[in-house]
Design a protein around this motif. Structure first.
Motif, mmCIF file in Angstrom:
data_model
loop_
_atom_site.group_PDB
_atom_site.id
_atom_site.type_symbol
_atom_site.label_atom_id
_atom_site.label_comp_id
_atom_site.label_asym_id
_atom_site.label_seq_id
_atom_site.Cartn_x
_atom_site.Cartn_y
_atom_site.Cartn_z
ATOM 1 N N PRO A 1 0.343 -1.558 0.014
ATOM 2 C CA PRO A 1 -0.336 0.545 -0.199
ATOM 3 C C PRO A 1 0.433 1.022 -0.296
ATOM 4 O O PRO A 1 1.947 1.268 0.523
ATOM 5 N N PRO A 2 0.496 2.445 -0.915
ATOM 6 C CA PRO A 2 0.935 3.619 -0.359
ATOM 7 C C PRO A 2 1.040 4.101 0.927
ATOM 8 O O PRO A 2 3.126 5.121 0.937
ATOM 9 N N ALA A 3 0.751 3.820 2.067
ATOM 10 C CA ALA A 3 1.523 4.224 3.626
ATOM 11 C C ALA A 3 2.387 3.689 3.667
ATOM 12 O O ALA A 3 2.755 3.728 5.059
ATOM 13 N N LEU A 4 3.357 2.194 3.204
ATOM 14 C CA LEU A 4 4.088 1.680 2.973
ATOM 15 C C LEU A 4 5.382 2.348 2.118
ATOM 16 O O LEU A 4 5.113 1.958 1.235
ATOM 17 N N GLU A 5 6.016 2.832 2.878
ATOM 18 C CA GLU A 5 7.067 3.515 1.830
ATOM 19 C C GLU A 5 7.897 3.041 2.041
ATOM 20 O O GLU A 5 8.927 2.452 2.895
ATOM 21 N N VAL A 6 8.654 2.113 0.542
ATOM 22 C CA VAL A 6 10.135 1.449 0.009
ATOM 23 C C VAL A 6 11.189 2.566 0.241
ATOM 24 O O VAL A 6 11.107 3.586 -0.268
ATOM 25 N N ILE A 7 12.353 2.593 0.726
ATOM 26 C CA ILE A 7 13.279 3.461 1.594
ATOM 27 C C ILE A 7 14.503 3.665 1.415
ATOM 28 O O ILE A 7 15.374 4.043 0.736
ATOM 29 N N THR A 8 14.503 2.090 0.725
ATOM 30 C CA THR A 8 16.009 1.626 0.280
ATOM 31 C C THR A 8 15.666 0.513 -0.704
ATOM 32 O O THR A 8 14.707 -0.841 -0.248
ATOM 33 N N GLY A 9 16.223 0.144 -1.629
ATOM 34 C CA GLY A 9 15.919 -1.169 -2.582
ATOM 35 C C GLY A 9 14.889 -0.404 -3.666
ATOM 36 O O GLY A 9 14.140 0.946 -3.924
ATOM 37 N N ARG A 10 14.044 -1.780 -4.018
ATOM 38 C CA ARG A 10 13.014 -1.264 -4.419
ATOM 39 C C ARG A 10 11.147 -1.846 -3.938
ATOM 40 O O ARG A 10 11.467 -3.232 -3.003
ATOM 41 N N ALA A 11 10.437 -1.750 -4.850
ATOM 42 C CA ALA A 11 8.959 -2.375 -4.403
ATOM 43 C C ALA A 11 9.433 -3.819 -4.538
ATOM 44 O O ALA A 11 9.655 -4.764 -5.886
ATOM 45 N N PRO A 12 8.647 -5.277 -3.873
ATOM 46 C CA PRO A 12 8.640 -6.506 -4.117
ATOM 47 C C PRO A 12 7.778 -6.727 -5.159
ATOM 48 O O PRO A 12 7.313 -6.503 -5.459
#
Length: 422
Positions: free
Chosen positions: A163-174
């Motif tokens: 969801p948008p509420a969980l922001e990926v700060i390192t790496g990429r989305a799984p």
């Protein structure tokens, strides 16, 4: 042969043709016939009244400028006081409404509800839902690179995408089958760079990123999420038959409502949308405390500002009335001539109101523009567009209301007394 009396009698002049008033179309006194346009005597023509009202506003620059200045000052004061409060209220409401007051949670605490994960897809299609995702049962995993010696963290299957509420700060989305770890779990596992492998023994998942959760989802920062299919994989191998696999179950489901007003309807509809063997075993939670806080904050911030705005508008009404009384007094002979030529009282009232409306519009443009600049300078935010439009509309209405008493006074004066030469 004519008599001596007939020879001495003066000739009778022929009557002049009747000329209607150019403004109102009124016929001269003593006639009741309609004009060639089909109007009754004295009936005002809207287009000419409007044009004449604008000309009157331009012909009295002092009165028009004074009325426009009063309206502009009223708008500036409202924006500097109530507008500043409205901008602050909007900023507070936006922060409260960010997630805390719109998140609806459904969970199967005992595991007896058997809530199906595929329901999250149906839930996400609702018009009242911004996004939705679900989590499955917990699996304890560790960092595979440390030989299983690192502390364990909770891994949950993720249904419905990150969801948008969980922001990926390192790496990429799984992607499906890959893992992403929360910031707290990354420190526990020693995977702050978002690269590695987590394992529960028989199975392993590659880590491709680190995410950060805030607000009501902050607890998810201490876990690991793995995107998974919402439907069971088809069975493979000898001796298997299609449809033998049970449905994929979820334990927690999160849905973000589009606005605060959609929270209660969404909470009521959620058990019916999500398939479950025992829907009554599903527990639905709404942010009731945050909603109450929102109402309290909105009421406290808005009450005092509305009272102050009422005072400012009342003062502006009085000033507009005084200004227009002076403007009408300066045109009393003009209004007297119009009345003597057949203009109706309605025409006189409309002329005064049009003149005031023209001045009010000029003042609103100046006052609203300056007020928005002041509010942005003081708070860094702008009031809600509906508030801005409301202030502009109220300012024009206040100006027109203030012009009504002078307009009535001008319309009901006796034209004979006004035009009488001392």
């Amino acid at each position: 042969m004519s008599s001596p009396e007939q020879q001495l009698a003066p000739p009778v002049p022929e009557p002049l043709p009747a000329t209607p008033d150019l403004l109102t179309g009124a016929a001269p006194s003593g006639t009741v016939e309609r004009t060639p346009t089909g109007r009754w005597p004295g009936t005002p023509r809207p287009s000419r009244l409007l044009a004449d009202g604008v000309k009157s506003a331009l012909a009295q620059p002092v009165a028009t400028a004074t009325a426009a200045l009063v309206v502009a000052i009223v708008c500036l004061v409202v924006f500097a006081t109530t507008g500043q409060s409205a901008a602050a209220e909007r900023a507070v409401m936006d922060r409260i409404d960010g997630a805390g007051t719109r998140l609806v949670t459904a969970f199967d605490q005992s595991g007896n509800a058997h809530m199906q994960a595929r329901g999250v897809e149906d839930l996400a299609r609702l018009d009242s839902v911004s996004w939705a995702f679900a989590l499955g049962s917990v699996t304890d995993v560790r960092n595979a690179d440390t030989g299983g010696l690192s502390p364990g963290v909770a891994l949950r299957p993720l249904f419905g995408g990150l969801p948008p509420a969980l922001e990926v700060i390192t790496g990429r989305a799984p992607r499906e089958g890959e893992a992403v770890v929360g910031v707290d779990a990354a420190r526990t596992l020693g995977l702050a760079d978002g690269v590695g492998i987590v394992t529960d023994g028989p199975r392993s998942w590659p880590v491709v990123g680190v995410y950060e959760a805030a607000g009501p989802l902050a607890s998810l920062s201490s876990g690991v999420l793995v995107p998974s299919p919402t439907t069971p994989l088809p069975p493979s191998g000898p001796g298997t038959s299609a449809g033998a696999a049970p449905p994929v179950e979820a334990r927690y489901l999160y849905a973000m409502a589009t606005d605060v007003g959609a929270v209660d309807p969404l909470a009521a509809a959620l058990p019916a949308v999500v398939p479950a063997a025992e829907p009554r075993q599903i527990t639905v939670e709404t942010p009731d405390g945050a909603l109450v806080l929102r109402e309290v904050v909105a009421g406290e911030l808005g009450a005092s500002s509305r009272q102050l705005m009422a005072v400012v508008l009342g003062v502006g009404l009085a000033l507009i009335t005084i200004t227009m009384l002076g403007a009408v007094a300066g045109r009393r002979r003009d209004f007297g001539r119009r009345r003597a030529l057949g203009a109706t009282r309605t025409a006189i009232i409309v002329l005064v109101l049009v003149q005031t409306g023209a001045a009010a519009l000029a003042g609103v443009v100046l006052g609203v523009g300056g007020g928005l600049a002041v509010v942005h300078r003081l708070t860094g935010n702008l009031p809600d567009p509906t508030f801005t439009a409301g202030v502009a509309t109220l300012a024009v209405l206040i100006a027109l209301a203030g012009a009504v008493p002078p307009a009535l006074a001008a319309a009901h004066r006796d034209p004979v007394r006004i035009l009488r030469v001392p």
